[in-house]
Enzyme design. Sequence first.
Site, PDB file in Angstrom:
ATOM      1  N   THR A 134      -9.469   2.769  -4.569  1.00 46.67           N
ATOM      2  CA  THR A 134      -8.015   2.827  -4.703  1.00 46.67           C
ATOM      3  C   THR A 134      -7.445   1.481  -5.139  1.00 46.67           C
ATOM      4  O   THR A 134      -8.048   0.433  -4.867  1.00 46.67           O
ATOM      5  CB  THR A 134      -7.398   3.213  -3.337  1.00 46.67           C
ATOM      6  OG1 THR A 134      -6.012   2.932  -3.346  1.00 46.67           O
ATOM      7  CG2 THR A 134      -8.010   2.419  -2.189  1.00 46.67           C
ATOM      8  N   ASP A 135      -6.272   1.529  -5.750  1.00 49.81           N
ATOM      9  CA  ASP A 135      -5.597   0.266  -6.112  1.00 49.81           C
ATOM     10  C   ASP A 135      -5.056  -0.448  -4.865  1.00 49.81           C
ATOM     11  O   ASP A 135      -4.674  -1.615  -4.934  1.00 49.81           O
ATOM     12  CB  ASP A 135      -4.464   0.523  -7.112  1.00 49.81           C
ATOM     13  CG  ASP A 135      -3.365   1.442  -6.585  1.00 49.81           C
ATOM     14  OD1 ASP A 135      -3.527   2.023  -5.487  1.00 49.81           O
ATOM     15  OD2 ASP A 135      -2.338   1.583  -7.279  1.00 49.81           O
ATOM     16  N   GLU A 136      -5.045   0.263  -3.709  1.00 47.24           N
ATOM     17  CA  GLU A 136      -4.450  -0.342  -2.507  1.00 47.24           C
ATOM     18  C   GLU A 136      -5.269  -1.524  -1.992  1.00 47.24           C
ATOM     19  O   GLU A 136      -4.769  -2.332  -1.212  1.00 47.24           O
ATOM     20  CB  GLU A 136      -4.242   0.736  -1.430  1.00 47.24           C
ATOM     21  CG  GLU A 136      -3.369   1.863  -1.957  1.00 47.24           C
ATOM     22  CD  GLU A 136      -2.894   2.873  -0.919  1.00 47.24           C
ATOM     23  OE1 GLU A 136      -2.818   2.531   0.270  1.00 47.24           O
ATOM     24  OE2 GLU A 136      -2.597   4.013  -1.326  1.00 47.24           O
ATOM     25  N   TYR A 159      -6.386   1.592   6.200  1.00 50.87           N
ATOM     26  CA  TYR A 159      -7.000   2.392   5.124  1.00 50.87           C
ATOM     27  C   TYR A 159      -7.503   1.481   4.006  1.00 50.87           C
ATOM     28  O   TYR A 159      -8.675   1.540   3.618  1.00 50.87           O
ATOM     29  CB  TYR A 159      -5.996   3.403   4.561  1.00 50.87           C
ATOM     30  CG  TYR A 159      -6.410   4.011   3.233  1.00 50.87           C
ATOM     31  CD1 TYR A 159      -7.549   4.803   3.123  1.00 50.87           C
ATOM     32  CD2 TYR A 159      -5.659   3.779   2.070  1.00 50.87           C
ATOM     33  CE1 TYR A 159      -7.935   5.349   1.900  1.00 50.87           C
ATOM     34  CE2 TYR A 159      -6.038   4.325   0.845  1.00 50.87           C
ATOM     35  CZ  TYR A 159      -7.178   5.106   0.761  1.00 50.87           C
ATOM     36  OH  TYR A 159      -7.575   5.639  -0.444  1.00 50.87           O
ATOM     37  N   LYS A 163     -11.331   0.652   2.601  1.00 49.24           N
ATOM     38  CA  LYS A 163     -11.768   0.900   1.219  1.00 49.24           C
ATOM     39  C   LYS A 163     -12.232  -0.409   0.572  1.00 49.24           C
ATOM     40  O   LYS A 163     -13.221  -0.441  -0.159  1.00 49.24           O
ATOM     41  CB  LYS A 163     -10.642   1.531   0.389  1.00 49.24           C
ATOM     42  CG  LYS A 163     -10.276   2.953   0.774  1.00 49.24           C
ATOM     43  CD  LYS A 163     -11.397   3.971   0.567  1.00 49.24           C
ATOM     44  CE  LYS A 163     -11.707   4.234  -0.893  1.00 49.24           C
ATOM     45  NZ  LYS A 163     -12.668   5.362  -1.041  1.00 49.24           N
TER      46      LYS A 163
END
Length: 351
Positions: A134-136, A159, A163
Site C-alpha cells: 500500500t502507499d500508506e 496497519y 505493511k
Amino acid sequence: MSGFERQILITGGAGFIGSHVVKLFVNQYPTYKIINLDLLTYAGNLENLKSIENASNYEFVKGDIVDGDFIQSLFQKFDFDGVIHLAAESHVDRSITDPLAFLQTNILGTVNLLNAAKESWKSESGKLFYHISTDEVYGSLQKTGFFTEQTAYDPQSPYSASKASSDHFVRAYGNTYGLNYIISNCSNNYGPYQFPEKLIPLMINNVIGGKRLPVYGKGENIRDWLYVEDHARAIDTIYHRGHSGETYNIGGFNEWKNIDLVHMLCEIMDKKLQLKDTSKNLIEFVKDRAGHDLRYAIDATKLEKELGWRPSLQFEEGLEKTVDWYLENTQWLDHVTSGVYQTYYQEHYAV
Ligand code: NAD
Ligand code: TYD
C-alpha cells in the site's frame, strides 16, 4: 508435472482485490493453474468467485498464512512458479483496536510465505514472489507533493506499520537469500465486492439502509482512488513484465477530499434511488480517527513509462459503476453484514 505451464499461488484471493486478481488470471491464462489460498476471515467470501469456481485451472485452499507448518506443506504439495501475496488484515480502523492481529497476519504471515518460498525454490531462477502493498507505508503528505518509489517509509498507523514491515522483510529476503521479488504500492481501491467497512461501500450501504453517514473529523482528509479492476490489470502487467528487485507505485492521479467524495456519492445515489430528500442530510461529522493521515497521493509515472500501464476509468464513471453494482447486489451486502459476520459488523460498523 501438473500439465500446466505455470502454477501460481494467490493469497487472499477471496477478498476484495484478490478476487478480482484471481478472476483475471483464471480467465486470461488458461494454461496457468491458479491456487487461491485464503482463510475466509470476515473479509473473505467465496461468493466473490462464483463465476470461476468450477474452472479447470482453479483450485481453492482454505488455510492460514500464520501457520508456518501448513504453509511449508502447501509448498511441498504444489510446485509454485510464483506467489502473488495479497492476504492481509486491511482496515486501518481495525488496526487501531487490534494491532496484534495485524502483526500476526501481515508480518508473520508474510515471513512464513517468504521462508517457504526460499526453502522450496532454493536458487531456481524464474520463480517470483510478488508482494502487494500500500502507499500508506510512505506516511502522510501535507497539501503538496507525491509519493514516489524513492519516498522514505514513514508509516503512521498500526496497519501501515505492519505493511511497511512486511515490505522490509520481502526486500531483506531478496538481499540476503537472493529471492526474486517485486513489490507494488497502490493507492486506495474502490469497486465491486469491497467489504462495507471501507469508506465508499460503507456510505453506499448506509444510504441504502437510511443510516447516518459518518465522516471523520471535518472530512478534509484526501485519498487517491483507483478502480479495483485497474489495480488487477496493473498486477497482471507487473507480474509478467516487471523487473525483479523493483518497486512500482500504482495510482490513478485521482485525489479527492473525503467530504467532496461523499457529496458526489450522495448525488449519484439520490438520482439512482430517486430520493425526495437528499441523502446528504444523513451526513454526520463524527470524532476523527486517531492519528488520521491527512493526504495520500501516488506518482505512478514509473509504471506508466516503463510498463505502459494506465488507469482505464474516470472516477465519476467508476463510482457510478460501483453504485450500480451494490444496488444490483444487495443480497451480497446482506450476506456479508449478517450470519457469521453479523456480530463483528454490528460491533464495529453498524451506525
Ligand atoms: P481484504 O480485507 O478485502 O481481503 C483480505 C483477504 O485476506 C480476505 O479474503 C481474508 O480472508 C484473507 N486473509 C486474512 N487473513 C488471512 C490469513 N491469516 N491467512 C489467509 N488469508 C487471510 O483486503 P483487500 O482490500 O482486498 O487488500 C488486499 C491486499 O492489498 C492487502 O495486502 C492490502 O494491504 C493491499 N492493498 C489494499 C488497498 C485497498 O484500498 N483496499 C490498497 C493498496 C493495497
Ligand atoms: P478507508 O476506506 O478506511 O481507507 P484508508 O483509511 O485506508 O484510507 O478510509 C478512507 C478515508 O475515509 C479515510 O480518510 C478515513 C475516512 N472515513 C470516514 O470519514 N468515515 C468512515 O466511516 C470511514 C470508514 C472512513
